[in-house]
Design a protein around this motif. Sequence first.
Motif, PDB file in Angstrom:
ATOM      1  N   PHE A 291       0.626  -1.227  -0.036  1.00  0.00           N
ATOM      2  CA  PHE A 291       0.224   0.044   0.052  1.00  0.00           C
ATOM      3  C   PHE A 291       0.893   1.446   0.188  1.00  0.00           C
ATOM      4  O   PHE A 291       0.666   2.242  -0.862  1.00  0.00           O
ATOM      5  CB  PHE A 291      -0.935   0.029   1.186  1.00  0.00           C
ATOM      6  CG  PHE A 291      -1.660   1.253   1.517  1.00  0.00           C
ATOM      7  CD1 PHE A 291      -2.476   1.627   0.588  1.00  0.00           C
ATOM      8  CD2 PHE A 291      -1.243   2.055   2.610  1.00  0.00           C
ATOM      9  CE1 PHE A 291      -3.335   2.940   0.966  1.00  0.00           C
ATOM     10  CE2 PHE A 291      -1.893   3.062   2.798  1.00  0.00           C
ATOM     11  CZ  PHE A 291      -2.877   3.411   2.337  1.00  0.00           C
ATOM     12  N   SER A 295       0.727   3.803  -3.139  1.00  0.00           N
ATOM     13  CA  SER A 295      -0.178   4.680  -3.117  1.00  0.00           C
ATOM     14  C   SER A 295       0.567   6.254  -3.147  1.00  0.00           C
ATOM     15  O   SER A 295      -0.104   7.199  -3.631  1.00  0.00           O
ATOM     16  CB  SER A 295      -0.843   4.857  -1.820  1.00  0.00           C
ATOM     17  OG  SER A 295      -0.030   4.944  -0.750  1.00  0.00           O
ATOM     18  N   PRO A 308      -2.533   7.523  -6.437  1.00  0.00           N
ATOM     19  CA  PRO A 308      -3.567   7.546  -5.316  1.00  0.00           C
ATOM     20  C   PRO A 308      -4.758   6.690  -5.597  1.00  0.00           C
ATOM     21  O   PRO A 308      -5.261   6.061  -4.474  1.00  0.00           O
ATOM     22  CB  PRO A 308      -3.961   8.902  -5.239  1.00  0.00           C
ATOM     23  CG  PRO A 308      -3.115   9.697  -6.003  1.00  0.00           C
ATOM     24  CD  PRO A 308      -2.437   8.662  -7.004  1.00  0.00           C
ATOM     25  N   GLY A 311      -4.153   3.599  -4.418  1.00  0.00           N
ATOM     26  CA  GLY A 311      -3.843   3.139  -2.994  1.00  0.00           C
ATOM     27  C   GLY A 311      -5.165   3.114  -2.365  1.00  0.00           C
ATOM     28  O   GLY A 311      -5.304   2.297  -1.326  1.00  0.00           O
ATOM     29  N   VAL A 312      -6.389   3.922  -2.678  1.00  0.00           N
ATOM     30  CA  VAL A 312      -7.675   3.407  -1.951  1.00  0.00           C
ATOM     31  C   VAL A 312      -7.998   2.187  -2.012  1.00  0.00           C
ATOM     32  O   VAL A 312      -8.650   1.376  -1.028  1.00  0.00           O
ATOM     33  CB  VAL A 312      -8.696   4.655  -2.443  1.00  0.00           C
ATOM     34  CG1 VAL A 312      -9.852   4.180  -1.932  1.00  0.00           C
ATOM     35  CG2 VAL A 312      -8.405   5.938  -2.493  1.00  0.00           C
ATOM     36  N   LEU A 315      -6.205   0.170   0.362  1.00  0.00           N
ATOM     37  CA  LEU A 315      -6.643   0.533   1.709  1.00  0.00           C
ATOM     38  C   LEU A 315      -7.729  -0.341   1.992  1.00  0.00           C
ATOM     39  O   LEU A 315      -8.048  -0.840   3.209  1.00  0.00           O
ATOM     40  CB  LEU A 315      -6.421   1.994   1.779  1.00  0.00           C
ATOM     41  CG  LEU A 315      -7.162   2.403   3.107  1.00  0.00           C
ATOM     42  CD1 LEU A 315      -6.108   2.040   4.312  1.00  0.00           C
ATOM     43  CD2 LEU A 315      -7.370   3.879   3.079  1.00  0.00           C
ATOM     44  N   LEU A 318      -6.648  -3.913   2.498  1.00  0.00           N
ATOM     45  CA  LEU A 318      -6.170  -3.985   3.981  1.00  0.00           C
ATOM     46  C   LEU A 318      -7.238  -4.007   5.005  1.00  0.00           C
ATOM     47  O   LEU A 318      -7.101  -4.824   6.012  1.00  0.00           O
ATOM     48  CB  LEU A 318      -5.069  -2.751   3.886  1.00  0.00           C
ATOM     49  CG  LEU A 318      -3.902  -2.521   5.262  1.00  0.00           C
ATOM     50  CD1 LEU A 318      -3.057  -3.694   5.218  1.00  0.00           C
ATOM     51  CD2 LEU A 318      -3.528  -1.456   5.356  1.00  0.00           C
TER      52      LEU A 318
END
Lengths: 663, 178
Positions: A291, A295, A308, A311-312, A315, A318
């Motif tokens: 991540f 990200s 980005p 990345g969301v 996330l 995760l």
Amino acid sequence: MIPELGHYALVLALFVALVQSGVPLAGAATGNAAWMGVARPAAVAQMLLVLVAYGALTWAHVVSDFSVMNVVQNSHSAKPMLYKVSGVWGNHEGSMMLWIVMLTVFGAAVAVFGRNLPPTLKARVLAVQGLVGIGFLLFILTTSNPFIRVVPAPLDGNDLNPLLQDPGLAFHPPFLYAGYVGFSIAFSFAVAALIEGRVDPAWARWVRPWTLAAWSTLTAGIALGSWWAYYELGWGGWWYWDPVENASFMPWLAGTALLHSAIVVEKRDALKTWTILLAIITFSLSLMGTFLVRSGILTSVHAFAVDPARGVFILVLLGIATGGSLLLYSLRAPSLKAGGLFAPISREGSLVLNNLLLSTATATVFIGTLYPLFLDVLKLGKVSVGAPFFNATFVPVAIPMVIAMVVGPFLAWKRGDLPGALTRLWSAGVAVVVCVAIAAYITNGGGPLLALVGIALAAWAFFGSLAEFAERIRLFRVPLKDSWTRAAHLPRSAWGMTIAHACLGISILGMTGTSAWQTEVIQAMKPGETAQLAAYSVRFDSVAEVQGANFRAEEGVFTVTKDGALIATLKPQRRSYPVTRMTTTESAIHTTVFSDVYIALGDPTQNGTAWIVRLYHHPLVPWIWLGALGMMAGGLVSLSDRRFRVGAPERRRAAKPTLQPAE
Amino acid sequence: MRRLIFLLPLLLFVGVGVAFLLGFERDPRDIPSALIDKPAPDFTLPPLPGHKEGVSSAMLKGDVTLVNVFASWCIPCKAEHPVITRLSKELGVTVRGINYKDKTGDALDWLKRNGDPYASIGADLDGRVSIDWGVYGVPETYLIDRQGRIRFKQVGPLTPQVVDEQILPMVKHLRAAS
């Protein structure tokens, strides 16, 4: 056509993963053996499909199919073949493909080799593995599809970031990912055990080899990355406490803790809930590493592939994986039965201390890495946390860890004898004193006090580990031949431990040597000039233009002499890659085992007659990576231990006659 | 009570997760400037030898202007140079340069080799004026509106993305505004 096949295989893999996670879970819950049996073929099928997809992408790169966006953005027809193949994982989409390849290979390995696992546990482990697979396949298909076409196809591609066109980096990601993803098996076992509500020594025996394998490859991956940074970035450093380096270091620290706490579960049936938690945390840190890298949430020298929006997604992944498993943990862990008791001074006690220190070290790195983010989010200002923080916090934790590491194996299970252990370590104590004296003599007492502490620590780890081994084989107390027989009969795990612990000492020696006693000369030099570097004279002979496959380079020729005798001719380069319009430094290194002479050619000065040249002398630096290599070897030797070999205990049991013959 | 301990990892993780989520709204490269929306500092810099004009605060009023701090010894400056050139030569934005802590000969050489896209260049040899501007390091770029106020600041090299997504829309907006 072939990229479409790959795309199709990837979609199919997603559906297989859905089956792999849903059906066996339901089967395990209802006791339906046929449903549980689905897990095994599904895991193998998922691996084959993902391999087909990965193969298709590799093919597109190898034949330079510029109608595929991913190839256009990251490849070039003139790129050497090695980097066409390694370039597949040198970009975001491809590296995620590599991730999922590793994940499914590990999953299929459990399916194929885990024949003696209890059926419900196996079904659940593979189901959890399938769930992780679903997450990453969805991620690739929705946000990072490598098979997208581009119309009209351009004539040539944008080339791969030249920094990545290097053999060291070509093999860094596969090792790193094998390590990251290998911990997913420990994670799946932990979650499956929580669902089952049962953890026993057998469980630990199944988890440990996978953890060992993951840990060994991660060790190799981190070492390769550090070595690459050392010779490619041209700064002469080997570890920068960069967020992305830390992201790989945290799972390593937590995984090391896991490796040791699983021993306690296996041998003494204790520390069960803690080990489960460590397994969850280790894999979560691997996910977080992915991540952080993907990200761009933290600034880093590694900002190669940053987006980005992706990345969301990671996330959310995760959140589901870690949040879900921790929720399960909070519900189920309290009901797990606690195991054997032990005194504070005992083998278990020393392993608990190891775990405490390693967890503290992990937390230290975690806080240092994420502190800028937390502060920023709380609107308390912008800061960056650098090497001084980590040196000030990590080192004080690492020192007692290494000291205790040597003493621990001398202690008995349940209740140990600390004074007895220390007296048996007298030979290591003598070795430490001798080594420190030698170091002080060679350097004329130069260098910081901490350097001598580092030497003492390295000697302690190395000779202490050997002393423990000598103790086991009763060296010099029984005839040498008997000692030899004893050594040959020791379990491989004992060999592995000695090798890994001693090699940590070797690495520490390398880190200490180069940190305390390196020499650095940075100056403008004209051809014909000579500079003095430690005990060496470095003469700058000439600069010539060199043409490579996809770059042009200025190559300097330097002659290194010592007391008039020729040591080496070094040819550092400054390459410029016309397609990406980037320049890279290719430093030239002459290594004896005891030190490196390191030369990097910088920019020419404005009138073009002189060049900025960086010369470094790094004492003992190769030992860092030699030690890491040795630690990995220790892990692999331990992995070959008989009790981990698949099916060994099972076959022994099966060999027993089921019916007692009448006498 | 014992259950609470087992809940602790989850609670800690939720905290970290929230921080990550909020973290997306921030750009770690985005260093705040105390000067945003304030008038540019009062200064006059002599021209780089061979150039007619220097740069002064009076020259920044009237048109929307980009002020770019650069130096010949700075490698990222070289990287952003094509972007600056495109802004000035192709997109018609007035770019004035501040040559930061440089040697005159080096700077002239550098411009000769890489091209000179600047409308004028002020020589800030000792870096005194750049302190007033709050320069962290080179390169840095400031967008000044017609009233001579700083409206945007980029720390580090300009990228085509920053130009297309932030600078050009702002230039258009500021030109239209008054």
